[in-house]
Design a protein around this motif. Sequence first.
Motif, mmCIF file in Angstrom:
data_model
loop_
_atom_site.group_PDB
_atom_site.id
_atom_site.type_symbol
_atom_site.label_atom_id
_atom_site.label_comp_id
_atom_site.label_asym_id
_atom_site.label_seq_id
_atom_site.Cartn_x
_atom_site.Cartn_y
_atom_site.Cartn_z
ATOM 1 N N UNK A 135 0.835 -1.208 0.000
ATOM 2 C CA UNK A 135 0.000 0.000 0.000
ATOM 3 C C UNK A 135 0.867 1.255 0.000
ATOM 4 N N UNK A 136 1.909 1.296 0.805
ATOM 5 C CA UNK A 136 2.800 2.450 0.855
ATOM 6 C C UNK A 136 3.562 2.638 -0.463
ATOM 7 N N UNK A 137 3.971 1.539 -1.063
ATOM 8 C CA UNK A 137 4.783 1.607 -2.279
ATOM 9 C C UNK A 137 3.969 1.932 -3.531
ATOM 10 N N UNK A 138 2.724 1.462 -3.571
ATOM 11 C CA UNK A 138 1.933 1.596 -4.797
ATOM 12 C C UNK A 138 0.713 2.490 -4.653
ATOM 13 N N UNK A 139 0.290 2.727 -3.416
ATOM 14 C CA UNK A 139 -0.934 3.491 -3.196
ATOM 15 C C UNK A 139 -2.190 2.678 -3.436
ATOM 16 N N UNK A 140 -2.040 1.371 -3.639
ATOM 17 C CA UNK A 140 -3.171 0.514 -3.960
ATOM 18 C C UNK A 140 -2.938 -0.867 -3.349
ATOM 19 N N UNK A 183 16.681 -6.352 -16.802
ATOM 20 C CA UNK A 183 16.343 -7.522 -17.627
ATOM 21 C C UNK A 183 15.338 -8.448 -16.960
ATOM 22 N N UNK A 184 14.942 -8.134 -15.728
ATOM 23 C CA UNK A 184 13.972 -8.957 -15.018
ATOM 24 C C UNK A 184 14.573 -10.069 -14.183
ATOM 25 N N UNK A 185 15.883 -10.095 -14.049
ATOM 26 C CA UNK A 185 16.525 -11.107 -13.206
ATOM 27 C C UNK A 185 16.427 -10.706 -11.735
ATOM 28 N N UNK A 186 16.621 -11.697 -10.857
ATOM 29 C CA UNK A 186 16.601 -11.441 -9.416
ATOM 30 C C UNK A 186 17.774 -10.551 -9.033
ATOM 31 N N UNK A 187 17.551 -9.682 -8.055
ATOM 32 C CA UNK A 187 18.594 -8.784 -7.549
ATOM 33 C C UNK A 187 18.343 -8.538 -6.070
ATOM 34 N N UNK A 188 19.304 -7.854 -5.432
ATOM 35 C CA UNK A 188 19.133 -7.488 -4.024
ATOM 36 C C UNK A 188 17.878 -6.643 -3.849
ATOM 37 N N UNK A 189 17.213 -6.858 -2.735
ATOM 38 C CA UNK A 189 16.045 -6.044 -2.413
ATOM 39 C C UNK A 189 16.500 -4.577 -2.308
ATOM 40 N N UNK A 190 15.763 -3.654 -2.899
ATOM 41 C CA UNK A 190 16.154 -2.243 -2.776
ATOM 42 C C UNK A 190 16.153 -1.804 -1.308
ATOM 43 N N UNK A 191 17.175 -1.064 -0.916
ATOM 44 C CA UNK A 191 17.292 -0.603 0.474
ATOM 45 C C UNK A 191 16.069 0.188 0.902
ATOM 46 N N UNK A 192 15.419 0.878 -0.032
ATOM 47 C CA UNK A 192 14.242 1.675 0.342
ATOM 48 C C UNK A 192 13.126 0.798 0.901
ATOM 49 N N UNK A 193 13.057 -0.479 0.495
ATOM 50 C CA UNK A 193 12.002 -1.353 0.993
ATOM 51 C C UNK A 193 12.221 -1.708 2.450
ATOM 52 N N UNK A 194 13.449 -2.139 2.803
ATOM 53 C CA UNK A 194 13.625 -2.476 4.215
ATOM 54 C C UNK A 194 13.674 -1.224 5.072
ATOM 55 N N UNK A 195 14.078 -0.097 4.498
ATOM 56 C CA UNK A 195 14.013 1.171 5.217
ATOM 57 C C UNK A 195 12.572 1.577 5.480
ATOM 58 N N UNK A 196 11.703 1.359 4.487
ATOM 59 C CA UNK A 196 10.280 1.670 4.638
ATOM 60 C C UNK A 196 9.657 0.811 5.723
ATOM 61 N N UNK A 197 9.985 -0.466 5.732
ATOM 62 C CA UNK A 197 9.450 -1.352 6.761
ATOM 63 C C UNK A 197 9.870 -0.878 8.148
ATOM 64 N N UNK A 198 11.128 -0.512 8.306
ATOM 65 C CA UNK A 198 11.616 -0.029 9.597
ATOM 66 C C UNK A 198 10.882 1.238 10.004
ATOM 67 N N UNK A 199 10.664 2.123 9.049
ATOM 68 C CA UNK A 199 9.950 3.366 9.330
ATOM 69 C C UNK A 199 8.524 3.086 9.788
ATOM 70 N N UNK A 200 7.859 2.163 9.101
ATOM 71 C CA UNK A 200 6.476 1.804 9.444
ATOM 72 C C UNK A 200 6.389 1.186 10.827
ATOM 73 N N UNK A 201 7.425 0.429 11.193
ATOM 74 C CA UNK A 201 7.405 -0.247 12.497
ATOM 75 C C UNK A 201 8.040 0.594 13.598
ATOM 76 N N UNK A 202 8.588 1.758 13.236
ATOM 77 C CA UNK A 202 9.227 2.615 14.222
ATOM 78 C C UNK A 202 10.461 1.988 14.823
#
Length: 116
Positions: free
Chosen positions: A69-74, A91-110
Amino acid sequence: MSTCKALIIPADTSQPARVDSITADLETLQHLVRGNIEAVSGDNWHFYLNEEGKILGLEPNTRAGAMVLQLTGDLQDVYCGDVVFLGETPDGDEADVPAKLWGLLALMEGSQPPAH
């Protein structure tokens, strides 16, 4: 096989989310979500979950839903069971999770970002 840093978010909120290095192959992903995988995609990220999570009565993953919801608004669905977030290359291959995602989770959880 590629090794990637993945953000793993258990459905059980008493278990901490974590960033782990994983081999991003089918067998590993199925093990982490405890069954066949289904993918949900975003801009430069995606996550995997158990494709039968609702049918099996797995616990809803409220943290994953809140992140989508935070990332897409939907929010189009209720995601059940543990999820594994990864990034993707142009190219659509697997890569490291973007740091913004785990940063967002930390922010949401305080809290601090998950250990990696």
